[in-house]
Design a protein around this motif. Structure first.
Motif, PDB file in Angstrom:
ATOM      1  N   TRP A  56      -1.998  12.536  -4.401  1.00 28.50           N
ATOM      2  CA  TRP A  56      -3.437  12.815  -4.366  1.00 28.50           C
ATOM      3  C   TRP A  56      -3.618  14.308  -4.151  1.00 28.50           C
TER       4      TRP A  56
ATOM      5  N   GLU B 245      -1.855  14.488  -0.373  1.00 29.75           N
ATOM      6  CA  GLU B 245      -0.947  13.469   0.167  1.00 29.75           C
ATOM      7  C   GLU B 245      -0.015  12.999  -0.939  1.00 29.75           C
ATOM      8  N   THR B 246       1.256  12.816  -0.594  1.00 29.91           N
ATOM      9  CA  THR B 246       2.247  12.230  -1.494  1.00 29.91           C
ATOM     10  C   THR B 246       2.798  10.991  -0.823  1.00 29.91           C
ATOM     11  N   SER B 247       2.741   9.857  -1.518  1.00 24.97           N
ATOM     12  CA  SER B 247       3.254   8.614  -0.935  1.00 24.97           C
ATOM     13  C   SER B 247       4.775   8.670  -0.840  1.00 24.97           C
TER      14      SER B 247
ATOM     15  N   THR C 231     -11.919   8.201   1.588  1.00 24.16           N
ATOM     16  CA  THR C 231     -10.543   7.711   1.697  1.00 24.16           C
ATOM     17  C   THR C 231     -10.009   7.338   0.320  1.00 24.16           C
TER      18      THR C 231
ATOM     19  N   LEU D  78      -0.499   4.324  -0.567  1.00 24.41           N
ATOM     20  CA  LEU D  78      -1.382   5.183   0.235  1.00 24.41           C
ATOM     21  C   LEU D  78      -2.367   4.244   0.911  1.00 24.41           C
ATOM     22  N   ASP D  79      -2.513   4.359   2.215  1.00 20.91           N
ATOM     23  CA  ASP D  79      -3.343   3.409   2.965  1.00 20.91           C
ATOM     24  C   ASP D  79      -4.538   4.109   3.604  1.00 20.91           C
TER      25      ASP D  79
ATOM     26  N   ARG E 218       6.001   7.303  -7.165  1.00 22.45           N
ATOM     27  CA  ARG E 218       5.187   7.715  -6.026  1.00 22.45           C
ATOM     28  C   ARG E 218       3.833   8.178  -6.538  1.00 22.45           C
TER      29      ARG E 218
ATOM     30  N   LYS F 223       0.846  -1.206   0.000  1.00 25.45           N
ATOM     31  CA  LYS F 223       0.000   0.000   0.000  1.00 25.45           C
ATOM     32  C   LYS F 223       0.876   1.249   0.000  1.00 25.45           C
TER      33      LYS F 223
ATOM     34  N   THR G   4      -6.902   4.804  -1.340  1.00 28.65           N
ATOM     35  CA  THR G   4      -5.893   3.761  -1.135  1.00 28.65           C
ATOM     36  C   THR G   4      -5.239   3.472  -2.480  1.00 28.65           C
TER      37      THR G   4
ATOM     38  N   ILE H 145      -6.007   6.982   3.124  1.00 28.84           N
ATOM     39  CA  ILE H 145      -5.750   8.354   3.576  1.00 28.84           C
ATOM     40  C   ILE H 145      -7.034   9.173   3.512  1.00 28.84           C
TER      41      ILE H 145
END
Length: 116
Positions: A95, A22-24, A104, A13-14, A92, A11, A106, A16
């Motif tokens: 989002w 968000e940046t993994s 969320t 992104l888990d 990467r 994952k 993922t 989020i």
């Protein structure tokens, strides 16, 4: 006779919170032949998914271009991104939410090495 090694799903992104950007973390794809990234969302998120890649140790990330932008429409669903080649060191997932996005996000990567 060739063989293939399948890597367990990871994952990036888990689940989020879809209301914030968000940046993994970077995920190494060096020495991998094929991969897919499954983007899943719940609730009513709206926004854009971007995949960035790192081609060398220079640290310069660039956006991977697809035929169409990856837009999350605001209803629960999923989107598969399939890589038949991985000429990158790392990738990467980014989002970027739109207005009033909730739910969320993922992103799960699965990859394999072909031959040997």
């Amino acid at each position: 006779m060739g063989r293939k090694s399948v890597l367990k799903p990871f994952k990036m992104l888990d689940a989020i919170d879809a209301s914030g950007s968000e940046t993994s973390q970077a995920t190494s794809v060096e020495y991998l032949d094929k991969a897919s990234v499954l983007i899943e969302w719940t609730g009513t998120p709206s926004g854009d998914i971007t995949i960035e890649a790192l081609a060398s140790d220079s640290g310069d990330w660039f956006e991977v271009q697809f035929a169409a932008p990856i837009t999350v429409p605001g209803t629960s669903s999923e989107h598969h991104i399939i890589f038949n080649e991985l000429p990158f060191k790392s990738i990467r997932v980014i989002w970027t939410p739109g207005m009033a996005s909730s739910g969320t996000i993922t992103a799960t990567i699965l990859a394999k090495v072909v031959g040997a």
